[in-house]
Write a protein that holds these residues in place. Structure first.
Motif, mmCIF file in Angstrom:
data_model
loop_
_atom_site.group_PDB
_atom_site.id
_atom_site.type_symbol
_atom_site.label_atom_id
_atom_site.label_comp_id
_atom_site.label_asym_id
_atom_site.label_seq_id
_atom_site.Cartn_x
_atom_site.Cartn_y
_atom_site.Cartn_z
ATOM 1 N N GLY A 295 -2.769 -7.153 -7.881
ATOM 2 C CA GLY A 295 -1.976 -5.956 -7.611
ATOM 3 C C GLY A 295 -1.180 -6.100 -6.324
ATOM 4 O O GLY A 295 -0.006 -5.694 -6.242
ATOM 5 N N TYR A 296 -1.817 -6.673 -5.306
ATOM 6 C CA TYR A 296 -1.141 -6.916 -4.024
ATOM 7 C C TYR A 296 0.066 -7.833 -4.214
ATOM 8 O O TYR A 296 1.150 -7.579 -3.688
ATOM 9 N N ARG A 297 -0.102 -8.881 -4.995
ATOM 10 C CA ARG A 297 1.001 -9.824 -5.217
ATOM 11 C C ARG A 297 2.164 -9.146 -5.950
ATOM 12 O O ARG A 297 3.328 -9.463 -5.695
ATOM 13 N N ILE A 298 1.841 -8.212 -6.826
ATOM 14 C CA ILE A 298 2.906 -7.483 -7.534
ATOM 15 C C ILE A 298 3.685 -6.606 -6.555
ATOM 16 O O ILE A 298 4.923 -6.550 -6.588
ATOM 17 N N VAL A 299 2.947 -5.908 -5.664
ATOM 18 C CA VAL A 299 3.610 -5.065 -4.660
ATOM 19 C C VAL A 299 4.504 -5.917 -3.758
ATOM 20 O O VAL A 299 5.640 -5.531 -3.440
ATOM 21 N N VAL A 300 4.020 -7.078 -3.344
ATOM 22 C CA VAL A 300 4.821 -7.987 -2.516
ATOM 23 C C VAL A 300 6.075 -8.408 -3.262
ATOM 24 O O VAL A 300 7.179 -8.444 -2.689
ATOM 25 N N ALA A 301 5.936 -8.716 -4.537
ATOM 26 C CA ALA A 301 7.094 -9.148 -5.343
ATOM 27 C C ALA A 301 8.149 -8.055 -5.411
ATOM 28 O O ALA A 301 9.359 -8.337 -5.402
ATOM 29 N N ILE A 302 7.701 -6.790 -5.461
ATOM 30 C CA ILE A 302 8.653 -5.673 -5.522
ATOM 31 C C ILE A 302 9.333 -5.464 -4.176
ATOM 32 O O ILE A 302 10.562 -5.305 -4.094
ATOM 33 N N LEU A 303 8.547 -5.466 -3.098
ATOM 34 C CA LEU A 303 9.063 -5.083 -1.774
ATOM 35 C C LEU A 303 9.762 -6.206 -1.023
ATOM 36 O O LEU A 303 10.443 -5.951 -0.029
ATOM 37 N N ARG A 304 9.613 -7.431 -1.490
ATOM 38 C CA ARG A 304 10.214 -8.538 -0.744
ATOM 39 C C ARG A 304 11.735 -8.467 -0.739
ATOM 40 O O ARG A 304 12.396 -9.132 0.044
ATOM 41 N N ARG A 305 12.304 -7.629 -1.611
ATOM 42 C CA ARG A 305 13.756 -7.444 -1.613
ATOM 43 C C ARG A 305 14.216 -6.683 -0.368
ATOM 44 O O ARG A 305 15.357 -6.793 0.046
ATOM 45 N N LYS A 306 13.299 -5.890 0.202
ATOM 46 C CA LYS A 306 13.648 -5.118 1.394
ATOM 47 C C LYS A 306 12.913 -5.598 2.638
ATOM 48 O O LYS A 306 13.368 -5.375 3.768
ATOM 49 N N LEU A 307 11.755 -6.234 2.460
ATOM 50 C CA LEU A 307 10.907 -6.587 3.601
ATOM 51 C C LEU A 307 10.513 -8.056 3.587
ATOM 52 O O LEU A 307 10.273 -8.618 2.514
ATOM 53 N N PRO A 308 10.406 -8.698 4.753
ATOM 54 C CA PRO A 308 9.829 -10.034 4.801
ATOM 55 C C PRO A 308 8.372 -9.974 4.327
ATOM 56 O O PRO A 308 7.643 -9.024 4.647
ATOM 57 N N THR A 309 7.949 -10.948 3.593
ATOM 58 C CA THR A 309 6.604 -10.899 3.006
ATOM 59 C C THR A 309 5.495 -10.862 4.055
ATOM 60 O O THR A 309 4.425 -10.305 3.801
ATOM 61 N N ASP A 310 5.749 -11.434 5.267
ATOM 62 C CA ASP A 310 4.688 -11.440 6.274
ATOM 63 C C ASP A 310 4.454 -10.065 6.895
ATOM 64 O O ASP A 310 3.488 -9.861 7.633
ATOM 65 N N ARG A 311 5.323 -9.108 6.579
ATOM 66 C CA ARG A 311 5.138 -7.742 7.083
ATOM 67 C C ARG A 311 4.330 -6.885 6.105
ATOM 68 O O ARG A 311 3.925 -5.772 6.448
ATOM 69 N N ILE A 312 4.105 -7.393 4.917
ATOM 70 C CA ILE A 312 3.362 -6.649 3.890
ATOM 71 C C ILE A 312 1.922 -7.154 3.916
ATOM 72 O O ILE A 312 1.631 -8.271 3.481
ATOM 73 N N VAL A 313 1.027 -6.326 4.422
ATOM 74 C CA VAL A 313 -0.345 -6.768 4.706
ATOM 75 C C VAL A 313 -1.337 -5.940 3.895
ATOM 76 O O VAL A 313 -1.199 -4.723 3.766
ATOM 77 N N CYS A 314 -2.359 -6.616 3.368
ATOM 78 C CA CYS A 314 -3.395 -5.898 2.625
ATOM 79 C C CYS A 314 -4.642 -5.735 3.483
ATOM 80 O O CYS A 314 -4.952 -6.578 4.331
ATOM 81 N N ARG A 315 -5.343 -4.617 3.273
ATOM 82 C CA ARG A 315 -6.587 -4.358 3.999
ATOM 83 C C ARG A 315 -7.545 -3.636 3.054
ATOM 84 O O ARG A 315 -7.328 -2.479 2.697
ATOM 85 N N ASP A 316 -8.605 -4.317 2.661
ATOM 86 C CA ASP A 316 -9.553 -3.757 1.697
ATOM 87 C C ASP A 316 -10.578 -2.880 2.414
ATOM 88 O O ASP A 316 -10.986 -3.150 3.539
ATOM 89 N N THR A 317 -10.978 -1.784 1.746
ATOM 90 C CA THR A 317 -12.025 -0.906 2.254
ATOM 91 C C THR A 317 -12.986 -0.621 1.104
ATOM 92 O O THR A 317 -12.766 -1.045 -0.036
ATOM 93 N N GLN A 318 -14.055 0.134 1.421
ATOM 94 C CA GLN A 318 -14.987 0.491 0.361
ATOM 95 C C GLN A 318 -14.373 1.469 -0.641
ATOM 96 O O GLN A 318 -14.753 1.482 -1.809
#
Length: 350
Positions: free
Chosen positions: A263-286
């Motif tokens: 799911g994270y990779r899909i979000v990155v694929a969508i947003l990379r048109r507007k944002l550098p990929t290194d700015r899109i960060v995932c953080r898992d919680t419970q």
């Protein structure tokens, strides 16, 4: 390199070399000249640092002070040096004479380890008997380095140093007097407190008793202050350890699944048109799998809720409140391309 770092480096050198330094001349070259260099003055430039500066005194001709530091062709500081093994207190009278005939407002007496800076606070053009700044270069406090820095070539200002010298000098003298009074209280000091807490007549016996009480009260007060600070520091450390342990336990309960990463990779694929990929960060919680802009909790791009019976994507609009949308699988994230790009654009305009 900051001045405090440079001075510490010189102090280390002094501790290593001092037992090998036998003469006053060696002290000058090994300890004092490097200190003058740290203040930004070129010791190899005879128009800036003048060795053996002539200070004729009355009928005494050819009297010389070890160094004079010049700025704009005027002496701003005269320096008298002694062997590092010598006690400076027996030498300030010589510097007193030099100061009187020079045009400078500042004088330095040093053995390369102990430094005493003087000026003329009490009577103009007459060096004060006591220094306004005194320190051991091998045992410096940070606030002292701040005062030393005022003599640096890049921001030397006579008026500012003189204005501050009075506060420095008298603060140090007051601290000394307080220390002496609290170690060996004088009758005046004891009477100050006894009159406030004792209703009877202050006889010699009562005064003697109160001397011990004042001394004991001071020591107890200092001890309590130290204990309070230690306990405060220990409590903060204990709280931090407890928080770290809780976070560590929580982290062990977190299990990032391959579906969440997909799911994270899909979000990155969508947003990379507007944002550098290194700015899109995932953080898992419970509770959820978060995707953030710049790893900033205040900039959530979306949240994935994939570990329950139903799957959701949490979207964020202008108010940054999460709105959950049901999805059948992570592929449905593509259906919210417009919303994700809109959220990313909101943060870019902040």
């Amino acid at each position: 390199m900051e001045l405090i770092t440079q001075i510490k480096s010189l102090a280390d050198k002094i501790n290593q070399l001092k037992d090998k330094i036998e003469t006053e001349e060696s002290t000058k070259h090994a300890f004092v000249l490097p200190f003058i260099n740290l203040l930004g003055y070129d010791t190899f430039n005879p128009t800036e640092v003048v060795p053996e500066f002539t200070a004729d005194i009355g009928l005494k001709k050819g009297e010389k002070v070890d160094y004079a530091i010049f700025q704009n062709e005027e002496p701003i500081l005269i320096v008298e040096c002694k062997n590092w093994k010598e006690d400076l207190t027996v030498h300030n009278s010589q510097l007193f004479r030099y100061f009187h005939v020079s045009k400078t407002r500042f004088a330095l007496l040093t053995n390369g380890i102990q430094y005493q800076f003087y000026t003329d606070l009490e009577e103009k053009n007459k060096m004060d008997e006591k220094p306004f700044l005194e320190f051991d270069i091998t045992n410096l406090k940070e606030n002292t380095v701040h005062e030393i820095n005022k003599f640096h070539k890049s921001h030397f200002d006579v008026d500012k140093i003189v204005d501050n010298a009075s506060a420095l000098k008298y603060t140090r003298e007051i601290q000394k007097q307080i220390s002496e009074e609290l170690q060996t209280p004088s009758n005046e000091f004891v009477r100050l407190f006894a009159n406030r807490v004792y209703a009877g007549r202050l006889t010699e016996k009562v005064m003697e008793e109160f001397k011990g009480l004042v001394h004991r009260a001071y020591n107890q007060l200092i001890s309590d202050k130290i204990n309070d600070r230690l306990n405060s520091a220990l409590n903060k450390e204990a709280q931090k350890q407890k928080t770290d342990q809780v976070e560590a336990v929580e982290e062990t309960k977190i299990n990032t699944t391959e579906e969440e990463m997909e799911g994270y990779r899909i979000v990155v694929a969508i947003l990379r048109r507007k944002l550098p990929t290194d700015r899109i960060v995932c953080r898992d919680t419970q509770s959820y799998f978060g995707i953030l802009l710049d790893d900033n909790n205040r900039k959530p791009l979306c949240r994935l809720h994939l570990n329950g019976g139903k799957k959701y994507i949490g979207l964020f609009h202008e108010q940054k409140n999460e709105v959950k949308q049901h999805i059948q699988s992570v592929d449905d994230i593509y259906l919210f391309e417009k919303e994700l790009l809109t959220t990313a654009a909101l943060y870019e305009t902040e």
